[in-house]
Design an enzyme around this catalytic site. Structure first.
Site, PDB file in Angstrom:
ATOM      1  N   GLU A  47      -3.783  -9.153   2.974  1.00 58.30           N
ATOM      2  CA  GLU A  47      -4.490  -8.746   4.188  1.00 58.30           C
ATOM      3  C   GLU A  47      -5.983  -8.602   3.914  1.00 58.30           C
ATOM      4  O   GLU A  47      -6.816  -9.087   4.694  1.00 58.30           O
ATOM      5  CB  GLU A  47      -3.929  -7.429   4.717  1.00 58.30           C
ATOM      6  CG  GLU A  47      -2.537  -7.546   5.289  1.00 58.30           C
ATOM      7  CD  GLU A  47      -1.944  -6.200   5.673  1.00 58.30           C
ATOM      8  OE1 GLU A  47      -2.693  -5.202   5.751  1.00 58.30           O
ATOM      9  OE2 GLU A  47      -0.722  -6.149   5.910  1.00 58.30           O
ATOM     10  N   GLU A  68      -0.149 -11.366  12.155  1.00 55.83           N
ATOM     11  CA  GLU A  68       0.876 -10.724  11.335  1.00 55.83           C
ATOM     12  C   GLU A  68       0.845 -11.459  10.000  1.00 55.83           C
ATOM     13  O   GLU A  68       1.001 -12.685   9.950  1.00 55.83           O
ATOM     14  CB  GLU A  68       2.249 -10.846  11.997  1.00 55.83           C
ATOM     15  CG  GLU A  68       3.351 -10.141  11.270  1.00 55.83           C
ATOM     16  CD  GLU A  68       3.185  -8.628  11.247  1.00 55.83           C
ATOM     17  OE1 GLU A  68       3.624  -8.031  10.238  1.00 55.83           O
ATOM     18  OE2 GLU A  68       2.630  -8.039  12.197  1.00 55.83           O
ATOM     19  N   SER A 110      -0.338  -0.331  10.908  1.00 53.13           N
ATOM     20  CA  SER A 110       0.563  -1.433  11.230  1.00 53.13           C
ATOM     21  C   SER A 110       1.723  -1.358  10.242  1.00 53.13           C
ATOM     22  O   SER A 110       1.651  -0.688   9.231  1.00 53.13           O
ATOM     23  CB  SER A 110      -0.158  -2.777  11.129  1.00 53.13           C
ATOM     24  OG  SER A 110      -0.512  -3.052   9.800  1.00 53.13           O
ATOM     25  N   ASP A 122      -1.118  -6.886  11.786  1.00 58.87           N
ATOM     26  CA  ASP A 122      -1.739  -6.502  10.517  1.00 58.87           C
ATOM     27  C   ASP A 122      -3.254  -6.638  10.563  1.00 58.87           C
ATOM     28  O   ASP A 122      -3.971  -5.831   9.979  1.00 58.87           O
ATOM     29  CB  ASP A 122      -1.187  -7.356   9.370  1.00 58.87           C
ATOM     30  CG  ASP A 122       0.279  -7.078   9.106  1.00 58.87           C
ATOM     31  OD1 ASP A 122       0.682  -5.896   9.173  1.00 58.87           O
ATOM     32  OD2 ASP A 122       1.022  -8.036   8.845  1.00 58.87           O
TER      33      ASP A 122
END
Length: 136
Positions: A9, A52, A29, A39
């Site tokens: 991420e 995501e 999240s 995310d």
């Protein structure tokens, strides 16, 4: 895997900033809240993305239908384009729309590397920098 997911991420947020998008990891999240949060949220004033994020060392990944449902709900409310951003080991990021995923008999979603390469988009295409013809 959580450690790798968080790192993925962060790496993707950095890449989005480099493409001219304001981007952030969505706080809470992944189940810490009942709100449908992806995310990553990103935008450049013209294009808004809800992503995501999934990372894997395997050639197949499964995604809970609840995560896809939450991504779609958030995107609809926010006005964002929903994507699943997948980082297969030794590959660049691949982005797919929820409709590109295959539904399993248990009503979750599955994605194989071959399908991801066939249907997926790269970061430049998702951010509007060029049109991808194929990832293979």
């Amino acid at each position: 895997m959580v450690k790798n997911g968080t790192r993925g991420e962060r790496d993707l947020v950095k890449l989005l900033w480099e493409k001219g998008f304001a981007a952030m990891r969505a706080p809470a999240s992944g189940g810490a809240t009942k709100k449908p949060l992806p995310d990553i949220i990103a935008g450049n004033g013209e294009i808004y993305l809800a992503i995501e994020v999934k990372t894997t060392a395997r050639e197949r990944i499964y995604i809970d239908s609840e995560k896809i449902g939450a991504l779609l709900r958030f995107s609809d409310i926010f006005g964002a384009r929903p994507y699943i951003g997948i980082k297969f080991r030794y590959r660049d990021w691949i982005f797919l729309s929820p409709g590109d995923l295959e539904l399993t008999p248990s009503s979750n979603y599955r994605l194989d590397l071959d399908i991801a390469l066939e249907r997926g988009r790269d970061l430049d295409e998702v951010t509007g920098n060029h049109r991808q013809t194929r990832l293979r």
